[in-house]
Enzyme design. Structure first.
Site, mmCIF file in Angstrom:
data_model
loop_
_atom_site.group_PDB
_atom_site.id
_atom_site.type_symbol
_atom_site.label_atom_id
_atom_site.label_comp_id
_atom_site.label_asym_id
_atom_site.label_seq_id
_atom_site.Cartn_x
_atom_site.Cartn_y
_atom_site.Cartn_z
ATOM 1 N N ASP A 34 45.808 8.239 38.195
ATOM 2 C CA ASP A 34 46.486 8.798 37.101
ATOM 3 C C ASP A 34 46.968 7.798 36.176
ATOM 4 O OD1 ASP A 34 45.917 11.243 38.542
ATOM 5 O OD2 ASP A 34 47.934 11.603 39.070
ATOM 6 N N GLU A 36 45.785 5.062 35.185
ATOM 7 C CA GLU A 36 44.647 4.505 34.593
ATOM 8 C C GLU A 36 44.563 5.424 33.519
ATOM 9 O OE1 GLU A 36 43.409 1.970 34.120
ATOM 10 O OE2 GLU A 36 41.268 2.318 33.129
ATOM 11 N N SER A 83 31.923 46.110 30.690
ATOM 12 C CA SER A 83 32.598 46.170 31.912
ATOM 13 C C SER A 83 31.632 46.576 32.892
ATOM 14 C CB SER A 83 34.103 46.974 31.723
ATOM 15 O OG SER A 83 33.486 48.080 31.540
ATOM 16 N N LEU A 84 32.177 46.296 34.128
ATOM 17 C CA LEU A 84 31.238 46.563 35.209
ATOM 18 C C LEU A 84 31.845 47.826 36.009
ATOM 19 C CD1 LEU A 84 30.727 43.123 36.871
ATOM 20 C CD2 LEU A 84 29.506 44.003 35.196
ATOM 21 N N GLU A 115 29.002 36.542 43.443
ATOM 22 C CA GLU A 115 30.095 35.632 43.055
ATOM 23 C C GLU A 115 31.583 36.262 43.297
ATOM 24 O OE1 GLU A 115 29.223 34.272 39.017
ATOM 25 O OE2 GLU A 115 27.524 35.610 38.975
ATOM 26 N N LYS A 117 34.949 37.742 42.446
ATOM 27 C CA LYS A 117 35.470 38.177 41.420
ATOM 28 C C LYS A 117 36.822 37.749 41.147
ATOM 29 C CE LYS A 117 36.014 43.075 39.246
ATOM 30 N NZ LYS A 117 37.268 42.773 38.914
ATOM 31 N N ASP A 119 40.462 37.440 39.784
ATOM 32 C CA ASP A 119 41.429 38.147 39.241
ATOM 33 C C ASP A 119 42.143 37.588 38.111
ATOM 34 O OD1 ASP A 119 42.558 40.886 39.012
ATOM 35 O OD2 ASP A 119 43.862 40.345 40.746
ATOM 36 N N ARG A 138 38.789 39.312 26.206
ATOM 37 C CA ARG A 138 37.892 40.209 25.999
ATOM 38 C C ARG A 138 38.197 41.355 24.977
ATOM 39 N NH1 ARG A 138 37.269 45.084 28.270
ATOM 40 N NH2 ARG A 138 35.254 45.724 28.697
ATOM 41 N N GLU A 178 36.293 33.423 33.159
ATOM 42 C CA GLU A 178 37.605 34.065 33.563
ATOM 43 C C GLU A 178 38.638 32.918 33.680
ATOM 44 O OE1 GLU A 178 37.072 37.453 34.194
ATOM 45 O OE2 GLU A 178 39.175 37.935 35.067
ATOM 46 N N TYR A 230 31.196 32.382 34.370
ATOM 47 C CA TYR A 230 30.130 33.054 35.130
ATOM 48 C C TYR A 230 29.022 33.421 34.505
ATOM 49 C CZ TYR A 230 32.758 36.794 32.875
ATOM 50 O OH TYR A 230 33.338 37.714 32.279
ATOM 51 N N LYS A 294 25.075 40.638 40.773
ATOM 52 C CA LYS A 294 24.122 40.897 39.761
ATOM 53 C C LYS A 294 22.699 40.810 40.051
ATOM 54 C CE LYS A 294 27.484 38.699 36.646
ATOM 55 N NZ LYS A 294 27.847 37.506 36.188
ATOM 56 N N LYS A 318 34.588 45.943 44.969
ATOM 57 C CA LYS A 318 36.068 45.607 45.099
ATOM 58 C C LYS A 318 36.755 46.144 46.453
ATOM 59 C CE LYS A 318 38.893 45.896 41.597
ATOM 60 N NZ LYS A 318 39.423 46.216 40.202
ATOM 61 N N CYS A 411 78.379 44.652 64.359
ATOM 62 C CA CYS A 411 77.115 45.186 64.486
ATOM 63 C C CYS A 411 76.957 46.389 64.463
ATOM 64 C CB CYS A 411 76.805 44.719 66.124
ATOM 65 S SG CYS A 411 75.393 45.463 66.893
ATOM 66 N N CYS A 414 76.847 48.165 68.379
ATOM 67 C CA CYS A 414 78.116 48.043 69.303
ATOM 68 C C CYS A 414 79.374 47.879 68.501
ATOM 69 C CB CYS A 414 77.899 47.279 70.572
ATOM 70 S SG CYS A 414 77.766 45.247 69.978
ATOM 71 N N CYS A 429 74.396 39.206 66.938
ATOM 72 C CA CYS A 429 75.464 40.096 67.611
ATOM 73 C C CYS A 429 75.794 39.075 68.756
ATOM 74 C CB CYS A 429 74.971 41.489 67.930
ATOM 75 S SG CYS A 429 75.944 42.227 68.935
ATOM 76 N N CYS A 434 75.328 44.467 74.295
ATOM 77 C CA CYS A 434 75.138 45.166 73.133
ATOM 78 C C CYS A 434 73.731 46.176 73.630
ATOM 79 C CB CYS A 434 74.767 44.463 72.008
ATOM 80 S SG CYS A 434 74.156 45.305 70.566
#
Length: 671
Positions: A34, A36, A83-84, A115, A117, A119, A138, A178, A230, A294, A318, A411, A414, A429, A434
């Site tokens: 990091d 470097e 859309s699918l 592949e 999906k 979210d 989209r 995505e 994708y 697909k 899904k 409690c 009791c 308690c 009890c």
DNA sequence: CGGCCTCGAGTTCC
DNA sequence: CTCGAGGCCG
């Protein structure tokens, strides 16, 4: 030697920094430290500041975000982002595959690609002659919002394509992907929002979409967004035959494609992937809600075409959602067998991951208040680790007048005053008499400890309510007539229950010890105590120091055991159980075996074909092995059957051997 | 004292 | 399964 011109050095540094971005963000395999990287970045920025005319939009320094804009421009996609169609069952998938086969009029098998999906938030990226020129959300599929300046801040999006030496980029490529927020980033974002007194985001998808639509790109730059690419939309002068090839092409050109993409030769194999990924999803650091399936051949895709902008060549498989929102009707408190107070949520029934949830544990007061959950809230419910429902948090704002949760002072069963030992998470308690503790102890006895067949929680509750049962000895004094007088018990079932109870007297000593409900003494510690001390008599006579000699027992557990036996009521109980014929000393065959596998530790996970988990465990222990259920560096090997869970991942991480059922058989037979 | 490794305890649905 | 906490090792 002539000094390099500023322009040459800028180009060189830009290429280097982007190369390191690629290694770090796309390949997840950095080649420099990091420090470097920071050094190169700082040098680049310094020279660019001195020569602003040489800074183009492709420079990695421009990823930090420009000044805010008024609003987003609309941007028309070069090719519709359809859309699918969705499927949620295997039957629907089979029907779809059959439809595909019929339309293509093919007898040979059709190849598919699956592949994960993701979210997240779908976007389109346009590259002209290899350079990223604009990108859009989209939107409605035809037109999205121009979020180019925000997309430039995402390190895993290449500003220019990676090209082979001498390779000419296509004049135009529209890349689809995505944008998502890794779970880790989602959690830290929410912590940050809450710290600022702002509303936390309900889920990673909203957080990703929201981050992407910030008018101030500097805010987007501060969020750890990432991309999985994708597919390819509009394109000029690029010849590809299959979707798999498209993914490979994207990967070769510097795009971050998901490693979970798989090619399948049959729909059956696709369905197996759907099941397998449902198990794997929990181990990912981003959310997926299914698989995209697909048809691999682009020619077949073209032949199938689309209906109402939904391609006939793809389906989104899904799973049932694993999170849902519902109303928290009330927070109640239960008292466990150790006296611990457990708050639990009464929920408006809601379906999560295929089952209806109506209650969920809330652990303890601190946890509730840390999440700021209040009665009346709309809450997010999730099933963590596949099974156990959790209340993740509230959807703010709270309803008018909702107060933070407070544990009751007394409690609920009791009336004794509740205590909370310093530094502990649980309220307790303190009343050992009890009623809830007696009841819970009995349930623990019949279920976990003595494992009495057909006698479980319901049985105990019913007899408790009828006043027939107050302690373990009562159980062994029950008569058939007492049961048949109760509703729901016939002669036969009553007889059976009594027999099962009687049979449990033969359970080994350590199970009795486990059932006594001694604080800190669970299944394993009970075995350890039984093996080392041999009988209740010796255990009761032992001092704390003597108990502490036992391996794995420290001062706290030793004190708890000594205190328990020092109590008059408890010794009374033990004496009564002995008189009733329960085993209070170690039988010869109960000692842990010494054998070929002594010193080895195994973990058994998943479903084995020829053994139950318990049989496998018994067989290994007979040879002297120890079987535990958590994988650690000390584990000799993990024995994995079908559907192994998250343990495999941990084993892989720790470099622990993983063997299948064959491996277990070889181990047992000594081969 | 810090960092593993284990164990205990509570838990949901059907 | 997951969290919390006890035990133990370095």
């Amino acid at each position: 030697m002539t000094a390099k011109t500023a322009e040459e050095r800028i180009r060189e540094l830009q290429a280097l920094v982007e190369q390191h971005n690629y290694r770090y963000y796309v390949l997840d395999d950095p080649e420099v430290s990091d420090a470097e990287y920071d050094r190169l970045f700082d040098e680049l920025r310094a020279i660019e500041e001195a020569h602003p005319e040489l800074v183009g939009p492709d420079s990695p320094t421009q990823r930090i975000g420009a000044a805010p804009s008024e609003r987003f421009q609309k941007l028309r996609h070069l090719q519709t982002m359809g859309s699918l169609d969705k499927a949620t069952t295997h039957e629907e998938m089979l029907k779809w595959a059959e439809d595909v086969r019929r339309r293509l009029d093919l007898d040979e098998p059709i190849a598919f690609v699956t592949e994960p999906k993701i979210d997240g938030s779908a976007i389109s990226l346009v590259y002209e002659n290899g350079a990223f020129v604009r990108g859009a959300t989209r939107g409605d599929g035809e037109e999205g919002e121009d979020v180019t300046r925000n997309l430039r801040t995402i390190r895993s999006i290449p500003l220019t394509m990676r090209l082979a030496p001498g390779e000419k980029p296509p004049p135009l490529v529209e890349v689809r992907g995505e944008i998502y927020l890794p779970l880790e980033g989602f959690r830290s974002l929410n912590e940050q929002l809450v710290a600022q007194g702002r509303k936390p985001s309900p889920n990673p998808r909203n957080a990703a979409a929201g981050s992407l639509r910030q008018l101030d790109p500097r805010i987007t730059a501060s969020r750890p967004l990432a991309i999985w690419v994708y597919g390819i939309g509009a394109v000029e002068r690029l010849e590809l035959e299959t979707h798999s090839q498209a993914l490979a092409w994207l990967r070769e050109h510097g795009f971050r494609t998901n490693p979970g993409a798989e090619r399948h030769d049959s729909i059956e194999s696709v369905l197996e992937a759907c099941e397998e990924w449902e198990r794997r999803r929990a181990g990912l650091d981003y959310e997926i809600d299914g698989l995209v399936v697909k048809v691999d051949s682009l020619a077949q895709q073209a032949a199938l075409g689309a209906l109402h902008q939904r391609p006939r060549w793809a389906r989104a498989f899904k799973w049932a959602p694993t999170t849902a929102q519902t109303k928290l009707l009330g927070i109640h408190v239960r008292v466990g067998r150790t006296g611990a107070l457990n708050p639990w949520a009464e929920l408006e029934p809601v379906e999560v991951g295929g089952v209806t949830i109506s209650t969920a544990t809330l652990h303890n007061e601190d946890d509730i208040n840390r999440k700021d959950i209040r009665e009346g809230d709309t809450v997010i419910v999730q099933r963590a680790g596949d099974v156990i429902p959790q209340v993740a948090g509230p959807v703010l704002p709270h309803p008018e007048g909702a107060e933070p949760f407070r544990m009751p002072r007394d409690c609920p069963l009791c009336g004794a005053e509740i205590v909370k030992p310093e530094g502990e998470a649980m309220h307790r308690c303190p009343n050992r008499a009890c009623p809830s503790r007696g009841l819970e102890t009995l349930i623990h006895w019949v279920q976990a400890a003595m494992d009495i067949e057909g006698v479980g929680e319901k049985f105990v509750r019913k007899l408790w309510a009828a006043g027939l049962l107050r302690s373990m000895p009562d159980l062994y004094r029950l008569r058939v007539e007492q049961l048949t007088e109760l509703e729901g018990y016939g002669e036969i079932s009553a007889q059976r229950a009594i027999e099962a109870i009687d049979l449990s007297k033969q359970q080994p000593f350590f199970r009795v010890l486990f059932g006594l409900n001694i604080p800190h003494v669970g299944f394993v510690t009970a075995q350890s105590l039984a093996y080392h001390l041999g009988s209740v008599e010796r255990l009761a006579a032992a001092t704390q120091e003597e108990i502490q000699e036992v391996e794995g027992i420290g001062p706290i557990v030793a004190e708890a055991v000594a205190d328990w036996f020092a109590d008059e009521e408890n010794s009374q109980l033990v004496a009564e159980l002995g008189a009733l014929g329960l085993r209070l000393e170690l039988a010869e065959d109960e000692r842990p075996a010494e054998g070929r596998l002594s010193g080895h530790v195994y973990v058994v996970t998943g479903t084995l074909e020829h053994f139950s988990r318990a049989q496998a465990q018994a067989a290994l222990e007979e040879l002297g092995a120890r079987v535990t259920d958590s994988v650690s560096a000390k584990t000799t090997a993990v024995i994995a059957g079908e559907n192994p869970g998250s343990k495999i991942e941990k084993a892989t991480r720790l470099g622990v051997n993983i063997v299948g059922e064959r491996g277990l058989e070889e181990l047992l037979s000594g081969e």
